[in-house]
Design a protein around this motif. Sequence first.
Motif, PDB file in Angstrom:
ATOM      1  N   ASP A 111       0.801  -1.264  -0.242  1.00 38.84           N
ATOM      2  CA  ASP A 111       0.082  -0.010  -0.038  1.00 38.84           C
ATOM      3  C   ASP A 111       0.743   1.230  -0.088  1.00 38.84           C
ATOM      4  O   ASP A 111       0.712   2.206  -0.685  1.00 38.84           O
ATOM      5  CB  ASP A 111      -0.936  -0.036   1.291  1.00 38.84           C
ATOM      6  N   LYS A 121      -4.160   2.362  -7.360  1.00 35.92           N
ATOM      7  CA  LYS A 121      -4.096   0.993  -6.735  1.00 35.92           C
ATOM      8  C   LYS A 121      -5.214   0.499  -7.281  1.00 35.92           C
ATOM      9  O   LYS A 121      -6.625   0.801  -7.374  1.00 35.92           O
ATOM     10  CB  LYS A 121      -4.515   1.532  -5.161  1.00 35.92           C
ATOM     11  N   SER A 122      -4.876  -0.756  -7.661  1.00 39.59           N
ATOM     12  CA  SER A 122      -6.071  -1.695  -8.035  1.00 39.59           C
ATOM     13  C   SER A 122      -6.674  -2.581  -6.970  1.00 39.59           C
ATOM     14  O   SER A 122      -6.199  -2.357  -5.830  1.00 39.59           O
ATOM     15  CB  SER A 122      -5.281  -2.969  -8.958  1.00 39.59           C
ATOM     16  N   ASN A 123      -7.950  -3.203  -7.282  1.00 40.55           N
ATOM     17  CA  ASN A 123      -8.635  -3.877  -6.278  1.00 40.55           C
ATOM     18  C   ASN A 123      -8.307  -5.420  -6.019  1.00 40.55           C
ATOM     19  O   ASN A 123      -8.501  -6.025  -5.416  1.00 40.55           O
ATOM     20  CB  ASN A 123      -9.967  -3.954  -6.337  1.00 40.55           C
ATOM     21  N   PHE A 125      -5.195  -8.222  -5.868  1.00 40.23           N
ATOM     22  CA  PHE A 125      -3.839  -8.794  -5.255  1.00 40.23           C
ATOM     23  C   PHE A 125      -3.128 -10.227  -5.840  1.00 40.23           C
ATOM     24  O   PHE A 125      -4.183 -11.006  -6.090  1.00 40.23           O
ATOM     25  CB  PHE A 125      -3.722  -8.930  -3.465  1.00 40.23           C
ATOM     26  N   HIS A 146      -7.217  -5.372   2.521  1.00 39.73           N
ATOM     27  CA  HIS A 146      -6.383  -4.456   1.649  1.00 39.73           C
ATOM     28  C   HIS A 146      -6.936  -4.621   0.239  1.00 39.73           C
ATOM     29  O   HIS A 146      -6.669  -3.310  -0.512  1.00 39.73           O
ATOM     30  CB  HIS A 146      -4.945  -4.738   1.877  1.00 39.73           C
ATOM     31  N   PHE A 147      -7.482  -5.649  -0.292  1.00 38.45           N
ATOM     32  CA  PHE A 147      -7.919  -5.760  -1.654  1.00 38.45           C
ATOM     33  C   PHE A 147      -9.189  -6.485  -1.679  1.00 38.45           C
ATOM     34  O   PHE A 147      -9.378  -7.294  -0.821  1.00 38.45           O
ATOM     35  CB  PHE A 147      -6.730  -6.512  -2.442  1.00 38.45           C
TER      36      PHE A 147
END
Length: 217
Positions: A111, A121-123, A125, A146-147
């Motif tokens: 992050d 930032k992409s959704n 991982f 986080h994702f």
Amino acid sequence: EYNAESSEAASGKAINQAMSTLKGLPKPYFVFVDDDGKENFKTLYTDILQPRGIVGGLSIVFSSYTIDANKYLTQNEINEYSNLGWDVLCHSTDLNSLTIDTADAVLNYCDNRIAYYGFKKSNIFVYPNGNEGDNKIAIEEKVAKHFKYAFNINYSHNCPANIPLQNRMDIGRIVIPRASEITAEIKAYYKNLVDETINGNKLMIISTHSDKSDYTY
């Protein structure tokens, strides 16, 4: 071959759309994700992907020895691909498998690095080495903080994916090996997966490692 009339090489934005639907897909989706952020991707992109209008995700390792380092894409190059529609995906910090003890630090660092480099930032991982350990469920719970989604990596696991997805933190990808490793039997296996995806309006996520490919597949 890629059939533009019956399928689509989805961009990163289309990945989220395909994963969010609960009504099934109106057509099949083929999503390309290239792992590790190596400079060889530039050849893969120029020779194979760009001429076909294919975009997808760049799975980047965020560490002190990658971005802007020898044999890796630079920050500016990654941003250029992002501007062309490629999603910048986090692929951990060192390619070591996540553990209960390391997951929080790795995810927090991802992050921080995404913000530091100014990447959107992409959704999604991308698990390093997959996520098949004894603490699989616990690791998924940590990543989910986080994702929204997480890609696994396996030759046959959950790929192509049925819609709606059963586990958004365990989405399978199919690995493309070196062309020199593809036998007639392997080629038929991949063709069957593509046909299944097209005929069933499913989602197939294709994993490439441009630094390990000879670009003739």
